[in-house]
Write a protein that holds these residues in place. Sequence first.
Motif, PDB file in Angstrom:
ATOM      1  N   THR B  97     -46.623   5.737  -5.454  1.00  0.00           N
ATOM      2  CA  THR B  97     -45.472   5.209  -5.446  1.00  0.00           C
ATOM      3  C   THR B  97     -44.497   4.348  -7.317  1.00  0.00           C
ATOM      4  OG1 THR B  97     -45.143   2.703  -4.707  1.00  0.00           O
ATOM      5  CG2 THR B  97     -45.446   4.923  -2.794  1.00  0.00           C
ATOM      6  N   TYR B  99     -43.709   1.476  -7.035  1.00  0.00           N
ATOM      7  CA  TYR B  99     -44.895  -0.432  -6.866  1.00  0.00           C
ATOM      8  C   TYR B  99     -45.818   0.140  -7.239  1.00  0.00           C
ATOM      9  CZ  TYR B  99     -45.846  -4.865  -5.250  1.00  0.00           C
ATOM     10  OH  TYR B  99     -46.713  -5.451  -5.201  1.00  0.00           O
ATOM     11  N   HIS B 117     -47.365  -8.702  -7.213  1.00  0.00           N
ATOM     12  CA  HIS B 117     -45.660  -8.860  -6.981  1.00  0.00           C
ATOM     13  C   HIS B 117     -45.006  -8.971  -6.908  1.00  0.00           C
ATOM     14  CE1 HIS B 117     -43.548  -7.665  -2.963  1.00  0.00           C
ATOM     15  NE2 HIS B 117     -42.935  -8.628  -3.551  1.00  0.00           N
ATOM     16  N   VAL B 120     -43.930  -7.377 -10.156  1.00  0.00           N
ATOM     17  CA  VAL B 120     -44.200  -5.605 -10.453  1.00  0.00           C
ATOM     18  C   VAL B 120     -42.173  -5.579 -10.156  1.00  0.00           C
ATOM     19  CG1 VAL B 120     -43.914  -4.074  -8.988  1.00  0.00           C
ATOM     20  CG2 VAL B 120     -46.560  -4.810  -9.851  1.00  0.00           C
ATOM     21  N   ILE B 121     -42.013  -6.946  -9.447  1.00  0.00           N
ATOM     22  CA  ILE B 121     -40.454  -7.052  -8.554  1.00  0.00           C
ATOM     23  C   ILE B 121     -40.021  -7.705  -9.727  1.00  0.00           C
ATOM     24  CG2 ILE B 121     -38.870  -8.220  -6.816  1.00  0.00           C
ATOM     25  CD1 ILE B 121     -40.382  -5.877  -5.709  1.00  0.00           C
ATOM     26  N   LEU B 124     -39.160  -4.290 -12.058  1.00  0.00           N
ATOM     27  CA  LEU B 124     -38.961  -3.214 -11.642  1.00  0.00           C
ATOM     28  C   LEU B 124     -37.197  -3.517 -11.921  1.00  0.00           C
ATOM     29  CD1 LEU B 124     -40.882  -1.708  -8.372  1.00  0.00           C
ATOM     30  CD2 LEU B 124     -40.479  -0.458 -10.553  1.00  0.00           C
ATOM     31  N   LYS B 130     -35.687  -2.135  -8.870  1.00  0.00           N
ATOM     32  CA  LYS B 130     -36.219  -2.273  -7.494  1.00  0.00           C
ATOM     33  C   LYS B 130     -36.095  -1.908  -5.942  1.00  0.00           C
ATOM     34  CE  LYS B 130     -35.839  -7.017  -5.216  1.00  0.00           C
ATOM     35  NZ  LYS B 130     -35.594  -8.159  -4.801  1.00  0.00           N
ATOM     36  N   ALA B 133     -38.950   0.743  -5.127  1.00  0.00           N
ATOM     37  CA  ALA B 133     -39.850   1.047  -5.440  1.00  0.00           C
ATOM     38  C   ALA B 133     -40.969   1.468  -4.195  1.00  0.00           C
ATOM     39  CB  ALA B 133     -39.818  -0.348  -4.709  1.00  0.00           C
ATOM     40  N   ASN B 134     -40.240   1.876  -3.119  1.00  0.00           N
ATOM     41  CA  ASN B 134     -41.190   2.601  -2.339  1.00  0.00           C
ATOM     42  C   ASN B 134     -40.912   4.813  -2.940  1.00  0.00           C
ATOM     43  OD1 ASN B 134     -42.716   0.864  -1.669  1.00  0.00           O
ATOM     44  ND2 ASN B 134     -41.008   0.102   0.138  1.00  0.00           N
ATOM     45  N   VAL B 148     -39.423   3.693 -14.933  1.00  0.00           N
ATOM     46  CA  VAL B 148     -40.517   3.582 -14.331  1.00  0.00           C
ATOM     47  C   VAL B 148     -41.606   2.892 -14.979  1.00  0.00           C
ATOM     48  CG1 VAL B 148     -42.633   3.822 -12.407  1.00  0.00           C
ATOM     49  CG2 VAL B 148     -40.301   4.460 -11.830  1.00  0.00           C
TER      50      VAL B 148
END
Lengths: 299, 235
Positions: B97, B99, B117, B120-121, B124, B130, B133-134, B148
């Motif tokens: 993904t 993320y 976490h 990465v957030i 993004l 953001k 992410a998935n 990305v």
Amino acid sequence: MKALRILSRNIRDSFKGVFRNFSLSLASISCITITLVVVALSIVLSINVNNFTTLVEKDVTIVAFLRSDIKEEEAIEIEEKLKSLDNLEKYTYHSKQEVTDEMKESSETFKSVMDSWSESENPLQPTFEVKVNDIEGIGEVAKSIKNIDGVETVKYGEGMIEQLITVFNTVRKIGYGVVAALILVTAFLITNTIKITIFSRKREIEIMRLVGASNLNIKIPFILEGLLLGVLGSIIPIGVTIYGYNYLYEHFNGQLFSPFIKLVKPNPFSLQVSGLLVIIGMLVGMFGSWRAVRKYLKI
Amino acid sequence: MDLIRMRKVKKTYKNGVTAIYDLDLKIKKGQFVFVIGSTGCGKSTLIKMLYREEKPTSGNIVVGGLNVAKLRNSKVYKLRRKIGVVFQDFKLLNKNTVYENVAFALEVIGEPKNVIHEKVIKSLELVGLKHKANNYPTHLSGGEQQRVAIARAIVNSPKLLICDEPTGNLDPETSMEIMKVLLEINKMGTTIIMVTHDTEIVNKLKKRVILLDSGRIVKDFEEGTYNHESIKNFK
């Protein structure tokens, strides 16, 4: 702590790698499975041959016949000399009386004839039955026994035994050779299959390098993945070994063709072979991955 | 202070082709530099040497205090952790993904989960993805995929971001979006070197421009002095 984190991630990634690239993993796994089944067969076969030949060799006995009129003290002296021989596993002494009784017991006819003998007429000889540790040295042991005073004749199946030893040794060597060759072939086959798997993930390796993974960091998940493939690939061969061998053993009642050829008992033998298969699978899987990854790393 | 210093760098490939001749270059911390030139002028070789995909045949390259020219293959990761690289073809893992793709850069260096976490957030958010992410990269547009890739390149807060034609596969509008993100990153203090063919972008941004031709720097325009007309003389 950091190393532990990386390791646990590597383990997770190796599982992911196997399942996310399942079709390729399956190719590696089936390759490992097929070759390991063949390896298992050859191991079972060669160990059984080895077992059987060892049993036969264990049965080989030197019989030393002492002079018929030998006295008790002289027999003890001979025993002392026997004890000092190298390569002696064990010996048993049968006195003239014991030999006579044994024969009498074995048949009524013997008994009636032998009962008519007087002590001096009895032609039977007291014997030493000797077993040796190393079957190949049996000729020499027999010769030394022959040279002991009071020993009249020595028998151990001369000529035939030597031939038997040669044949057995050849058979064993061929067995080991076949197993070794098969393992090599397995290693080669698996290495190549895993190479293809990893080749298709060249991009992944490239990206890992790009974002700053050290060579070790890149190698470990792939090597673990190879290990995992090896373990998964050995499941069916292990089943075949355990159930197949048990079935075979039951079916033939523990012996092949004649009571002379005994099979190795399945417990713990089949488990040991299984253990060996897992280890071969893991090592070969790891080796294959390691070789393949190396190709894509500039080391 | 100079982040990059190249001295008398020469690169000859094994097939005998020399891509870079006697190149001297200094790039200061926090600069935004375009590298332009026609195909085969040595742009790619130049930046490949900066992130040590290629080794110079001779000369010296220092990036952030690391002597890149002398860096052994097994130690390249030390450099890569200090820089981010963005490519024309994004180089994302399609089975992971968004993320996971960004987190990948932190996982390989063994950062703890909560730190990953958070970073990465943040990263993004910076590229405005953001909410995706998935998603998997294959479900994103080209511009989003490139964002990305940028998020992954900067998640580690590198001092240097190298971009190899990041807008090469994108339409002009999307390209400008990417440039906005890059400028934002540059504002936060990251030095950016960008190889491009897109003269429109170069014209618009008025940054330092290095013009390469046949493996040599033929012109080095300081910030704001570049104009499209002046390079026509070289073509």
